[in-house]
Design a protein around this motif. Structure first.
Motif, PDB file in Angstrom:
ATOM      1  N   LYS A  53      55.385 -38.662  73.128  1.00  0.00           N
ATOM      2  CA  LYS A  53      56.032 -39.737  72.374  1.00  0.00           C
ATOM      3  C   LYS A  53      57.525 -39.449  72.286  1.00  0.00           C
ATOM      4  O   LYS A  53      57.935 -38.347  71.932  1.00  0.00           O
ATOM      5  CB  LYS A  53      55.407 -39.834  70.980  1.00  0.00           C
ATOM      6  CG  LYS A  53      56.025 -40.906  70.107  1.00  0.00           C
ATOM      7  CD  LYS A  53      56.935 -40.329  69.049  1.00  0.00           C
ATOM      8  CE  LYS A  53      57.738 -41.390  68.331  1.00  0.00           C
ATOM      9  NZ  LYS A  53      58.563 -40.822  67.244  1.00  0.00           N
ATOM     10  N   GLY A  86      58.276 -45.787  61.535  1.00  0.00           N
ATOM     11  CA  GLY A  86      57.914 -44.466  62.046  1.00  0.00           C
ATOM     12  C   GLY A  86      56.533 -44.430  62.686  1.00  0.00           C
ATOM     13  O   GLY A  86      56.034 -43.375  63.070  1.00  0.00           O
ATOM     14  N   ASP A 135      54.614 -42.440  65.905  1.00  0.00           N
ATOM     15  CA  ASP A 135      53.949 -41.131  65.829  1.00  0.00           C
ATOM     16  C   ASP A 135      52.439 -41.328  65.761  1.00  0.00           C
ATOM     17  O   ASP A 135      51.671 -40.623  66.427  1.00  0.00           O
ATOM     18  CB  ASP A 135      54.395 -40.370  64.561  1.00  0.00           C
ATOM     19  CG  ASP A 135      55.864 -40.002  64.574  1.00  0.00           C
ATOM     20  OD1 ASP A 135      56.456 -39.954  65.660  1.00  0.00           O
ATOM     21  OD2 ASP A 135      56.419 -39.755  63.474  1.00  0.00           O
TER      22      ASP A 135
HETATM   23 MG    MG Z   1      60.255 -41.181  63.819  1.00  0.00          MG
END
Ligand code: MG
Ligand code: ASP
Length: 336
Positions: A17, A162, A165
């Motif tokens: 990632k 976010g 992830d």
């Molecule tokens: Mg991040």
């Protein structure tokens, strides 16, 4: 538990990632393409999860605010998922340019199914048919992070800021990947935020429980939900820099270390919170409060749980307080 789907190849599957700053501009994208090419050349099938380039998501949020005071959550998700779509297509092009066959998929195309909670959806299942089929054809598969589809309503969803992830961890779990790397602009997980605490040290490894406490307390390196996901599906996550090849921090296993692991801090505006994570967090918080008191910084207890204790200080003295507590409890001086 998600069922693991059988991948066709015999080569190990690596999930990588890349966060926003790692794909911020064409030069960075090219560096990522080189790294992906090299990972594949050393005998792996590679699935790449990408974030939006640089500050794209923030810019899209600002754009929405200019035309609507209360954007509809569905339209917000339509807007924000565009960010990752740009990155994935450009990275596929950069890989093709290097002679590496690659194909990009949106979360929906990759079969990342979620519940219906726009802006904070949870992954319920990954079908991943097109991902495994493309891997079987020898392609690098690039998947847009942070997004999925609610199959009931056939609507695109996002997983919360976010959330890439979590996409990476969930894909790694589903594909039975041999490795899940989160490549970022920091060298790993640190004993404190290195931007505020120059003496902060990189941890070689950290257990899920301690990582989760740090993430919840504001250590931005991993989204808390991705850590829960990794814990629940026993995915070992390697957090490392995309800017060099030094190993970073392995996140996995039980948090049994007999030491304080690290601390995170958060400025809540009216108050600053320092969270101590690891063994004897309570006792260490008491010591921290004494250390602060000796330096004329007032502090108070902010609650505790297993392997976690919070102390609160005035927001204006937060940075100084974090440095002081870190260096006395976790710095070189602490281990002498
Ligand atoms: Mg991040
Ligand atoms: N682009 C999204 C964000 O900025 C998702 C991610 O980067 O993980 O929050």
């Amino acid at each position: 538990m998600l069922p693991t789907i059988q991948t066709v190849g015999v080569m190990p599957v690596v999930v990588q990632k890349y966060g926003g700053s790692s794909v911020a501009d064409p030069d960075r994208l090219e560096a990522v393409a080189d790294r992906v090419r090299d990972t594949r050349a050393s005998g792996n099938e590679v699935v790449v999860v990408v974030s939006a380039m640089g500050e794209t998501t923030d810019q899209l949020v600002e754009l929405a605010a200019q035309v609507s005071s209360q954007p509809h959550p569905r339209e917000m998700d339509m807007l924000l998922t565009a960010g990752e779509r740009i990155t994935m297509a450009l990275l596929a092009m950069a890989l093709n340019e290097r002679g590496v066959p690659a194909v990009s998929y949106t979360g929906s195309q990759a079969g990342i199914l979620t519940d219906s909670a726009h802006g904070g959806a949870r992954i319920t299942r990954i079908t991943g048919e097109r991902v495994t089929a493309s891997l079987g054809e020898g392609k690098v598969v690039i998947v847009a992070g942070f997004q999925g589809v609610d199959p009931q309503r056939r609507e695109v969803t996002t997983l919360g800021r976010g959330g890439s992830d979590t996409t990476a961890v969930a894909l790694a779990a589903t594909l039975g990947a041999s490795s899940c790397e989160v490549l970022t602009d920091v060298d790993g997980v640190f004993t404190a935020d290195p931007r505020v605490v120059p003496a902060a040290r990189k941890l070689e490894a950290i257990g899920y429980a301690d990582m989760l406490e740090l993430a919840r307390a504001g250590a931005g390196v991993l989204m808390p939900h991705s850590v829960e996901y990794a814990r629940d599906h026993e995915v070992l996550v390697h957090v490392r820099s995309s800017f060099h090849h030094e190993p970073g921090t392995m996140v996995g296993g039980d948090s049994e270390d007999a030491q304080l692991a690290g601390l995170a801090h958060a400025n809540l505006g009216d108050v600053g919170v320092i969270t101590l994570v690891g063994a004897d967090a309570d006792e260490n918080a008491e010591r921290a409060m004494r250390i602060l008191g000796e330096s004329g910084i007032e502090s108070s207890e902010g609650g505790s749980a297993a392997r976690m204790a919070r102390i609160e200080v005035e927001a204006s003295s937060l940075d100084v307080a974090v440095r002081l507590v870190h260096d006395r409890l976790l710095g070189m001086e602490a281990s002498l």
